[in-house]
Design a protein around this motif. Structure first.
Motif, PDB file in Angstrom:
ATOM      1  N   GLN A 246      -2.950   8.458   0.981  1.00  0.00           N
ATOM      2  CA  GLN A 246      -1.834   7.568   1.267  1.00  0.00           C
ATOM      3  C   GLN A 246      -0.486   8.273   1.159  1.00  0.00           C
ATOM      4  OE1 GLN A 246      -3.381   4.890   2.925  1.00  0.00           O
ATOM      5  NE2 GLN A 246      -1.718   3.747   1.943  1.00  0.00           N
ATOM      6  N   ARG A 247      -0.414   9.274   0.295  1.00  0.00           N
ATOM      7  CA  ARG A 247       0.850  10.013   0.128  1.00  0.00           C
ATOM      8  C   ARG A 247       1.283  10.659   1.440  1.00  0.00           C
ATOM      9  NH1 ARG A 247       4.839  12.166   0.430  1.00  0.00           N
ATOM     10  NH2 ARG A 247       6.103  13.294  -1.097  1.00  0.00           N
ATOM     11  N   LYS A 248       0.338  10.940   2.323  1.00  0.00           N
ATOM     12  CA  LYS A 248       0.667  11.558   3.610  1.00  0.00           C
ATOM     13  C   LYS A 248       1.425  10.608   4.530  1.00  0.00           C
ATOM     14  CE  LYS A 248      -3.529  14.407   3.374  1.00  0.00           C
ATOM     15  NZ  LYS A 248      -4.849  14.696   3.995  1.00  0.00           N
ATOM     16  N   ASN A 249       1.366   9.309   4.238  1.00  0.00           N
ATOM     17  CA  ASN A 249       2.028   8.321   5.085  1.00  0.00           C
ATOM     18  C   ASN A 249       3.470   8.047   4.671  1.00  0.00           C
ATOM     19  OD1 ASN A 249      -0.370   7.897   6.568  1.00  0.00           O
ATOM     20  ND2 ASN A 249      -1.115   6.438   5.032  1.00  0.00           N
ATOM     21  N   VAL A 250       3.930   8.744   3.630  1.00  0.00           N
ATOM     22  CA  VAL A 250       5.275   8.496   3.106  1.00  0.00           C
ATOM     23  C   VAL A 250       6.119   9.766   3.236  1.00  0.00           C
ATOM     24  CG1 VAL A 250       6.627   7.670   1.149  1.00  0.00           C
ATOM     25  CG2 VAL A 250       4.256   6.921   1.435  1.00  0.00           C
TER      26      VAL A 250
ATOM     27  N   LEU B  45       4.402  20.803 -15.065  1.00  0.00           N
ATOM     28  CA  LEU B  45       4.459  20.069 -16.332  1.00  0.00           C
ATOM     29  C   LEU B  45       4.215  18.590 -16.011  1.00  0.00           C
ATOM     30  CD1 LEU B  45       4.979  20.988 -19.272  1.00  0.00           C
ATOM     31  CD2 LEU B  45       7.337  20.253 -18.972  1.00  0.00           C
ATOM     32  N   TYR B  46       3.010  18.316 -15.512  1.00  0.00           N
ATOM     33  CA  TYR B  46       2.727  17.044 -14.854  1.00  0.00           C
ATOM     34  C   TYR B  46       2.938  15.791 -15.707  1.00  0.00           C
ATOM     35  CZ  TYR B  46      -1.796  16.858 -17.217  1.00  0.00           C
ATOM     36  OH  TYR B  46      -2.780  16.786 -18.173  1.00  0.00           O
ATOM     37  N   PRO B  47       2.689  15.795 -17.039  1.00  0.00           N
ATOM     38  CA  PRO B  47       2.907  14.542 -17.778  1.00  0.00           C
ATOM     39  C   PRO B  47       4.350  14.057 -17.716  1.00  0.00           C
ATOM     40  CG  PRO B  47       1.593  16.079 -19.076  1.00  0.00           C
ATOM     41  CD  PRO B  47       2.144  16.849 -17.923  1.00  0.00           C
ATOM     42  N   ALA B  48       5.293  14.970 -17.484  1.00  0.00           N
ATOM     43  CA  ALA B  48       6.709  14.620 -17.495  1.00  0.00           C
ATOM     44  C   ALA B  48       7.178  13.971 -16.204  1.00  0.00           C
ATOM     45  CB  ALA B  48       7.557  15.860 -17.771  1.00  0.00           C
ATOM     46  N   GLY B  49       6.348  14.025 -15.122  1.00  0.00           N
ATOM     47  CA  GLY B  49       6.882  13.453 -13.885  1.00  0.00           C
ATOM     48  C   GLY B  49       5.977  13.384 -12.682  1.00  0.00           C
ATOM     49  N   SER B  50       4.645  13.453 -12.853  1.00  0.00           N
ATOM     50  CA  SER B  50       3.762  13.565 -11.696  1.00  0.00           C
ATOM     51  C   SER B  50       3.061  12.285 -11.255  1.00  0.00           C
ATOM     52  CB  SER B  50       2.673  14.618 -11.972  1.00  0.00           C
ATOM     53  OG  SER B  50       3.147  15.907 -11.703  1.00  0.00           O
ATOM     54  N   VAL B  51       3.258  11.180 -11.946  1.00  0.00           N
ATOM     55  CA  VAL B  51       2.511   9.970 -11.592  1.00  0.00           C
ATOM     56  C   VAL B  51       2.949   9.469 -10.215  1.00  0.00           C
ATOM     57  CG1 VAL B  51       1.926   7.614 -12.252  1.00  0.00           C
ATOM     58  CG2 VAL B  51       2.242   9.354 -14.008  1.00  0.00           C
ATOM     59  N   THR B  52       1.962   9.066  -9.422  1.00  0.00           N
ATOM     60  CA  THR B  52       2.188   8.575  -8.069  1.00  0.00           C
ATOM     61  C   THR B  52       1.315   7.346  -7.845  1.00  0.00           C
ATOM     62  OG1 THR B  52       2.562  10.845  -7.305  1.00  0.00           O
ATOM     63  CG2 THR B  52       2.139   9.191  -5.617  1.00  0.00           C
ATOM     64  N   GLY B  53       1.897   6.284  -7.303  1.00  0.00           N
ATOM     65  CA  GLY B  53       1.085   5.092  -7.087  1.00  0.00           C
ATOM     66  C   GLY B  53       1.850   3.983  -6.410  1.00  0.00           C
ATOM     67  N   VAL B  54       1.191   2.840  -6.237  1.00  0.00           N
ATOM     68  CA  VAL B  54       1.808   1.683  -5.596  1.00  0.00           C
ATOM     69  C   VAL B  54       2.638   0.903  -6.614  1.00  0.00           C
ATOM     70  CG1 VAL B  54      -0.033   1.501  -3.880  1.00  0.00           C
ATOM     71  CG2 VAL B  54      -0.213   0.231  -6.029  1.00  0.00           C
TER      72      VAL B  54
ATOM     73  N   GLU C   1       0.814  -1.211   0.000  1.00  0.00           N
ATOM     74  CA  GLU C   1       0.000   0.000   0.000  1.00  0.00           C
ATOM     75  C   GLU C   1       0.853   1.269   0.000  1.00  0.00           C
ATOM     76  OE1 GLU C   1      -3.898  -0.393   0.350  1.00  0.00           O
ATOM     77  OE2 GLU C   1      -2.755  -1.863  -0.784  1.00  0.00           O
ATOM     78  N   THR C   2       2.165   1.119  -0.010  1.00  0.00           N
ATOM     79  CA  THR C   2       3.051   2.278   0.013  1.00  0.00           C
ATOM     80  C   THR C   2       3.027   3.001  -1.326  1.00  0.00           C
ATOM     81  OG1 THR C   2       4.516   1.207   1.612  1.00  0.00           O
ATOM     82  CG2 THR C   2       5.423   3.066   0.381  1.00  0.00           C
ATOM     83  N   ILE C   3       2.895   4.309  -1.255  1.00  0.00           N
ATOM     84  CA  ILE C   3       2.851   5.162  -2.446  1.00  0.00           C
ATOM     85  C   ILE C   3       4.256   5.650  -2.790  1.00  0.00           C
ATOM     86  CG2 ILE C   3       2.027   7.378  -3.334  1.00  0.00           C
ATOM     87  CD1 ILE C   3      -0.126   5.264  -3.197  1.00  0.00           C
ATOM     88  N   PHE C   4       4.597   5.575  -4.074  1.00  0.00           N
ATOM     89  CA  PHE C   4       5.871   6.113  -4.561  1.00  0.00           C
ATOM     90  C   PHE C   4       5.607   7.073  -5.719  1.00  0.00           C
ATOM     91  CE2 PHE C   4       7.065   2.006  -2.745  1.00  0.00           C
ATOM     92  CZ  PHE C   4       8.207   2.316  -2.020  1.00  0.00           C
ATOM     93  N   GLU C   5       6.444   8.101  -5.815  1.00  0.00           N
ATOM     94  CA  GLU C   5       6.391   9.007  -6.966  1.00  0.00           C
ATOM     95  C   GLU C   5       7.252   8.441  -8.090  1.00  0.00           C
ATOM     96  OE1 GLU C   5       7.596  12.825  -5.489  1.00  0.00           O
ATOM     97  OE2 GLU C   5       5.803  13.082  -4.250  1.00  0.00           O
ATOM     98  N   TRP C   6       6.693   8.401  -9.295  1.00  0.00           N
ATOM     99  CA  TRP C   6       7.409   7.828 -10.436  1.00  0.00           C
ATOM    100  C   TRP C   6       8.518   8.731 -10.953  1.00  0.00           C
ATOM    101  CZ3 TRP C   6       3.819   5.171 -14.541  1.00  0.00           C
ATOM    102  CH2 TRP C   6       2.996   4.232 -13.919  1.00  0.00           C
ATOM    103  N   GLY C   7       8.361  10.046 -10.841  1.00  0.00           N
ATOM    104  CA  GLY C   7       9.287  10.953 -11.503  1.00  0.00           C
ATOM    105  C   GLY C   7       9.191  10.791 -13.009  1.00  0.00           C
ATOM    106  N   SER C   8      10.321  10.795 -13.691  1.00  0.00           N
ATOM    107  CA  SER C   8      10.314  10.763 -15.163  1.00  0.00           C
ATOM    108  C   SER C   8       9.896   9.429 -15.755  1.00  0.00           C
ATOM    109  CB  SER C   8      11.703  11.145 -15.695  1.00  0.00           C
ATOM    110  OG  SER C   8      11.922  12.530 -15.534  1.00  0.00           O
ATOM    111  N   VAL C   9       9.742   8.398 -14.935  1.00  0.00           N
ATOM    112  CA  VAL C   9       9.144   7.160 -15.454  1.00  0.00           C
ATOM    113  C   VAL C   9       7.734   7.455 -15.980  1.00  0.00           C
ATOM    114  CG1 VAL C   9       8.358   4.831 -14.829  1.00  0.00           C
ATOM    115  CG2 VAL C   9      10.543   5.670 -13.979  1.00  0.00           C
ATOM    116  N   SER C  10       7.143   8.553 -15.504  1.00  0.00           N
ATOM    117  CA  SER C  10       5.827   8.985 -15.991  1.00  0.00           C
ATOM    118  C   SER C  10       5.809   9.184 -17.501  1.00  0.00           C
ATOM    119  CB  SER C  10       5.419  10.307 -15.315  1.00  0.00           C
ATOM    120  OG  SER C  10       5.468  10.215 -13.910  1.00  0.00           O
TER     121      SER C  10
END
Length: 565
Positions: free
Chosen positions: A201-205, A224-233, A48-57
């Protein structure tokens, strides 16, 4: 494989805050999760841990482009102006058209910016079009000539998706990628407003530095969210990984050929048959030579995502640490192996490539271009056929081809070539590096050194004046006060930029430098007039000359490095 990865995690565990690793090898899936999402509260990393993808987005952008091409809605080698509205304010400087292939290969010619990358608690979120038009970016190279990794270019490709599909890019990704793959715990919105569960969930990380120090704050918004904003498990990203390894391309694509094409090289290192990029996915130097994917970084997270479609193997690594390499680069190296080192029969004299190189991916206008000085590297000959750079030794594997075993395989390959316009060029995975003439390098660093010396002189004059060791005329004192204010202002601008800020927020400070330049010219003019008309002793004349020189040096630096608005 699981044993090797477990051993690696145990060996380097003291360097980890939190790590999630998933390896897909045909039908076998290996899960490894270690460390803490929040060290202080001892919240462990779990599913259930949330991670930010960064440029993998960006992988989502390139998949979207291939989906639309497959549907016949766009062509990769067509001028993107065909797909953009007429009122869109482009950054073009050359007549040659920019294509989607250019954007995917990062050869559209855009420079970079160190402002507006991330924003803390923005008052409002602009549309993708507004963000692109306001970006402090310019086209500085003709399309197709130089590789310079570009967040702006990726965002522009996402805007093409919006215009062609008639949908907001976030909605497009939700409908055509997340929903088909049942990625129900992944958000693409800059503030996670599209999925409340992820936002909560992002508040728990928490995010940490490489030495495990808490980064605070660590939750920024990427305009410029398409370049790096995806967040998920991590398990959601695994679904995307498996889809890229599927037999028929479903459910992302209608035809297997489209998925195959996504992972076929579209760019090679200059003068070689060594793959460099495949439709926006970056080649990872490996044993097979057919691994493609992407790495990503945000303020406090790092990730990597790579697939070898022919071998049926993929790996993803997600961490809540900034600029992390031990896991995001070390684990893919274990999975895919290091590139082969060949023993060529013909070797060149490596001295021809010695010199100072600067990445093409740096700001080339505005005050941010001064940061390019800090990113330059010196290539030096080692024995007759090898090179060293940044303390690493590169062994020659053929003319222009150099390979190191002193770093992670992601950075193993350096390729040197002679560009018809830019001269000697060094190519790494995501950017070319252009050779800087030694005289330019010395003059530019010399200007900075002289600026520091001028500031020091003003400090000395001020201190001696306060201590009454020397008497300084009011007009002289005024210039030194101006000098110190200008230096403090420049330091503040640099600090704000390094601390992540918007270009708008530093407009007043940049404008203040123009007032300094104007005031210095007036004061220096008065000083010169006084020295020419009045009788002065030698000491006073010497102080006056030094004062004018400090003003000339500092105003010259401000104008050359464009520390103004």
């Amino acid at each position: 494989m699981e044993e090797a990865l477990s051993d690696y995690l145990n060996e380097h565990g003291e360097k980890a805050a939190g790590v999630a690793v998933i390896v897909v090898n045909e039908d076998e899936i290996t899960y490894l999760m270690d460390g803490y999402a929040d060290i202080k509260r001892q919240v462990p990393v779990d599913e259930e841990t949330i991670f930010e993808w960064g440029s993998v987005s960006k992988v989502l952008i390139w998949i979207s482009i291939l989906q639309l091409e497959e549907a016949g809605h766009l062509e990769l080698d067509k001028d993107i102006a065909t797909y953009l509205p007429r009122d869109f304010h482009s950054k073009l400087s050359f007549d040659s058209p920019v294509t989607l292939t250019h954007l995917m290969n990062h050869t559209a010619g855009y420079d970079d910016s160190y402002t507006d990358l991330m924003v803390l608690k923005p008052a409002e979120i602009a549309s993708l079009k507004e963000v692109l038009e306001a970006a402090d970016v310019r086209q500085v190279f003709p399309p197709g000539e130089v590789v310079a990794y570009s967040n702006y270019g990726a965002g522009l490709a996402a805007y093409v998706v919006e215009e062609v599909s008639g949908m907001d890019f976030r909605l497009y990704v939700q409908k055509h990628i997340f929903e088909p793959l049942q990625m129900t715990k992944t958000s693409i919105d800059a503030e996670q407003n599209d999925l409340p569960w992820v936002k909560e969930q992002r508040k728990n990380v928490q995010g940490y530095s490489e030495d495990l120090q808490l980064i605070q704050p660590n939750h920024y918004v990427i305009p410029l969210y398409p370049a790096g904003s995806v967040t998920g498990v991590a398990s959601d990203l695994q679904k995307l990984l498996k889809a890229l390894l599927s037999e028929d391309g479903a459910p992302l694509f209608r035809h297997r050929q489209t998925l195959d094409a996504l992972l076929l090289p579209t760019l090679y290192y200059p003068g070689t048959n060594v793959p460099r990029m495949a439709n926006g996915l970056v080649s990872l130097p490996s044993e097979s030579g057919q691994v493609f994917g992407h790495g990503g970084n945000t303020v406090a997270f790092s990730s990597s995502f790579y697939v070898d479609r022919q071998a049926g193997t993929g790996v993803l690594v997600m961490t809540n640490m900034a600029n992390e390499r031990t896991f995001t680069l070390g684990i893919p190296e274990i999975v895919f192996g290091k590139p082969h080192k060949e023993n060529p029969s013909t070797l060149e004299d490596s001295s021809k490539w010695a010199g100072i190189y600067e990445p093409a991916r740096v700001p080339r206008h505005g005050f941010s271009k001064v940061y390019g000085l800090l990113l330059r590297s010196k290539s030096e000959q080692a024995e007759a056929h090898d090179l060293t750079m940044n303390g690493l030794r590169y062994s020659q594997t053929g003319p222009g081809m150099y390979l190191t075993g002193d770093d992670f395989s992601a950075y193993a390959i350096d390729v040197y070539s002679e560009h018809p316009v830019n001269g000697n060029m060094l190519s790494s995975a995501q950017t070319d590096m252009l050779r800087i003439p030694i005289y330019q390098h010395l003059l530019e660093w010399g200007s900075i050194a002289l600026g520091a010396l001028a500031a020091l002189l003003s400090i000395v004059f001020m201190l001696f004046s306060l201590l009454r060791k020397i008497r300084i005329h009011t007009i002289l004192l005024m210039q030194h006060v101006l000098n110190l204010l200008a230096v403090l202002n420049a330091v503040w601008i640099a600090y704000r930029t390094a601390s992540i800020t918007t270009y708008t927020s530093i407009h007043p400070f940049l404008t203040a430098n123009l007032f300094y330049v104007a005031a210095s010219w007036v004061v220096s003019g008065i000083l010169i007039a006084r020295m020419r008309t009045g009788r002065k002793d030698k000491r006073e004349a010497f102080i006056g000359i030094l004062t004018v020189m400090t003003a000339v040096v500092l105003t010259g630096n401000i104008l050359y490095w464009e520390f103004y608005f």
